[in-house]
Design a protein around this motif. Structure first.
Motif, PDB file in Angstrom:
ATOM      1  N   ASP A 196       2.299  14.373  19.611  1.00  0.00           N
ATOM      2  CA  ASP A 196       1.809  15.708  19.974  1.00  0.00           C
ATOM      3  C   ASP A 196       2.726  16.805  19.443  1.00  0.00           C
ATOM      4  O   ASP A 196       2.259  17.793  18.851  1.00  0.00           O
ATOM      5  N   ARG A 197       4.028  16.650  19.660  1.00  0.00           N
ATOM      6  CA  ARG A 197       4.943  17.715  19.240  1.00  0.00           C
ATOM      7  C   ARG A 197       5.110  17.744  17.721  1.00  0.00           C
ATOM      8  O   ARG A 197       5.255  18.820  17.124  1.00  0.00           O
ATOM      9  N   LEU A 198       5.074  16.595  17.076  1.00  0.00           N
ATOM     10  CA  LEU A 198       5.148  16.573  15.616  1.00  0.00           C
ATOM     11  C   LEU A 198       3.897  17.195  15.002  1.00  0.00           C
ATOM     12  O   LEU A 198       3.985  17.951  14.017  1.00  0.00           O
ATOM     13  N   THR A 199       2.749  16.914  15.566  1.00  0.00           N
ATOM     14  CA  THR A 199       1.502  17.503  15.072  1.00  0.00           C
ATOM     15  C   THR A 199       1.521  19.013  15.225  1.00  0.00           C
ATOM     16  O   THR A 199       1.152  19.768  14.302  1.00  0.00           O
ATOM     17  N   LYS A 200       1.956  19.487  16.384  1.00  0.00           N
ATOM     18  CA  LYS A 200       2.046  20.928  16.624  1.00  0.00           C
ATOM     19  C   LYS A 200       2.983  21.590  15.622  1.00  0.00           C
ATOM     20  O   LYS A 200       2.695  22.669  15.082  1.00  0.00           O
ATOM     21  N   ALA A 201       4.109  20.934  15.354  1.00  0.00           N
ATOM     22  CA  ALA A 201       5.072  21.497  14.404  1.00  0.00           C
ATOM     23  C   ALA A 201       4.468  21.612  13.012  1.00  0.00           C
ATOM     24  O   ALA A 201       4.644  22.626  12.321  1.00  0.00           O
ATOM     25  N   ALA A 202       3.743  20.589  12.585  1.00  0.00           N
ATOM     26  CA  ALA A 202       3.131  20.627  11.251  1.00  0.00           C
ATOM     27  C   ALA A 202       2.059  21.710  11.156  1.00  0.00           C
ATOM     28  O   ALA A 202       1.910  22.368  10.126  1.00  0.00           O
TER      29      ALA A 202
END
Length: 367
Positions: A250-256
């Protein structure tokens, strides 16, 4: 005093501009972006390339802003640590090495600051045509009126416009290496303290490196794939693959999704029989990209800039002789460093191979 148009204000272009200016040339750097490009991964300056930035005069500043990684953890797909090291990091090699790891945009800024006094920089424009005659090269630009230069250098990266205009389409020279890599920034939502993380999940994986005194992360996410074509929506593809991860998806997707400096491209090398034609030369990734898998793209760019500037300064205005000397000196060094990317598919080259490749040239021209 010879005028030289340099296409690209990255590490290769600004290093060359600085070195040429010192040798009495008049460089003009044109850059398509409206300012120096932000973002990019942490890059390595190794071996003889350290001597180059020392001679340019930015070695101590580069050391001051280097990453200060204390070690790394390797995670399984669930986020469980399966290995760790305080002696070695996959992104940079041995932590007790004299080599340095620095953010790409930090090094680009240092070189630009060193070069810009006495060098003309034109941002927000790009070369659209090059016409050579016996007296020089007329460059057409997207916005500025045409100008004449004695020489042209393409330092404009893997997808070089100068290479396409002078040598032909990219497809004739690019070798796809079977994967794609994205790089983007985020806040340090993992609270990493000078400690990098590596994880692989199936045919994809990432490296997370804390930078800028742990305030920020640089995330490098890659996946295996054949060529996707120029129309692929790479950010959407990266987001979908990050969403499928089993750890921190979730947090990696948001960052991208939110990163203003998101970058993604194929892992590829450029192989050419000649890097020069007429009054035009190619430098760095434009002529001999080794791919980030080698870890040596920055070092090749810096050393190439030094060798090219040295050859031009010593040729007494004979650009043909200078270009021949540049190619002769650089080709063995390029071959040794490009080989690092394919020595161990899916992993780093051996320490022995890296040590040999990074020092496979000397800066002093043969007498």
């Amino acid at each position: 005093m010879q005028s030289v148009l340099i296409s690209g204000a990255g590490i290769a272009g600004s290093a060359l501009a600085c070195l040429l200016r010192r040798r009495g040339f008049t460089p003009t750097v044109v850059e398509r972006a409206p300012a120096l490009r932000r973002g990019g991964q942490a890059i390595d300056v190794r071996g003889v390339a350290l001597d180059v930035i020392d001679r340019i005069g930015v070695l101590e500043q580069a050391r001051a802003v280097r990453t200060r990684i204390r070690g790394m953890s390797v995670l399984d797909a669930e986020g469980t640590e399966i290995d760790r090291s305080t002696e070695y990091a996959l992104s940079s090699g041995r932590l007790d090495s004299a080599d340095i790891e620095v953010l790409r945009d930090d090094l680009a800024r240092l070189l630009y600051d060193r070069a810009r006094d006495g060098v003309e920089y034109v941002f927000g424009d790009g070369v659209t045509a090059l016409t050579e005659d016996t007296d020089g090269v007329v460059a057409d630009f997207a916005h500025a009126p045409p100008r004449r230069f004695d020489l042209v250098v393409g330092a404009d990266g893997l997808h070089s416009t100068v290479r396409r205009l002078v040598f032909g389409p990219e497809e004739a020279f690019a070798r796809h290496l079977g994967s794609y890599l994205s790089v983007f920034s985020a806040d340090n939502f993992l609270d990493l303290d000078h400690w990098q993380l590596w994880m692989r999940d199936g045919d994809a994986g990432f490296c997370v490196v804390p930078v800028r005194d742990n305030r920020e992360l640089r995330i490098a996410f890659g996946f295996e794939s054949g060529p996707l074509g120029g129309g692929a929506d790479l950010r959407s593809m990266i987001v979908a693959r990050l969403a499928a991860l089993r750890w921190e998806s979730d947090r990696l997707t948001k960052a991208a999704l939110e990163a203003p400096d998101f970058y993604c491209d194929a892992m590829a090398q450029i192989h050419m029989d000649h890097w020069t034609r007429g009054r035009t030369a190619l430098l760095g990734d434009a002529g001999y990209c080794p791919s980030p898998l080698s870890g040596q793209g920055t070092s090749l760019a810096l050393v190439g800039a030094y060798v090219l500037a040295d050859a031009l300064a010593g040729a007494g205005g004979d650009h043909g002789a200078a270009f021949a000397a540049y190619e002769s000196r650089m080709r063995p060094f390029v071959a040794a460093n490009q080989a690092l990317a394919t020595e161990n598919p899916g992993g780093p080259a051996s320490e022995e191979s890296l040590n040999r490749a990074k020092n496979a040239i000397t800066l002093n021209a043969p007498s």
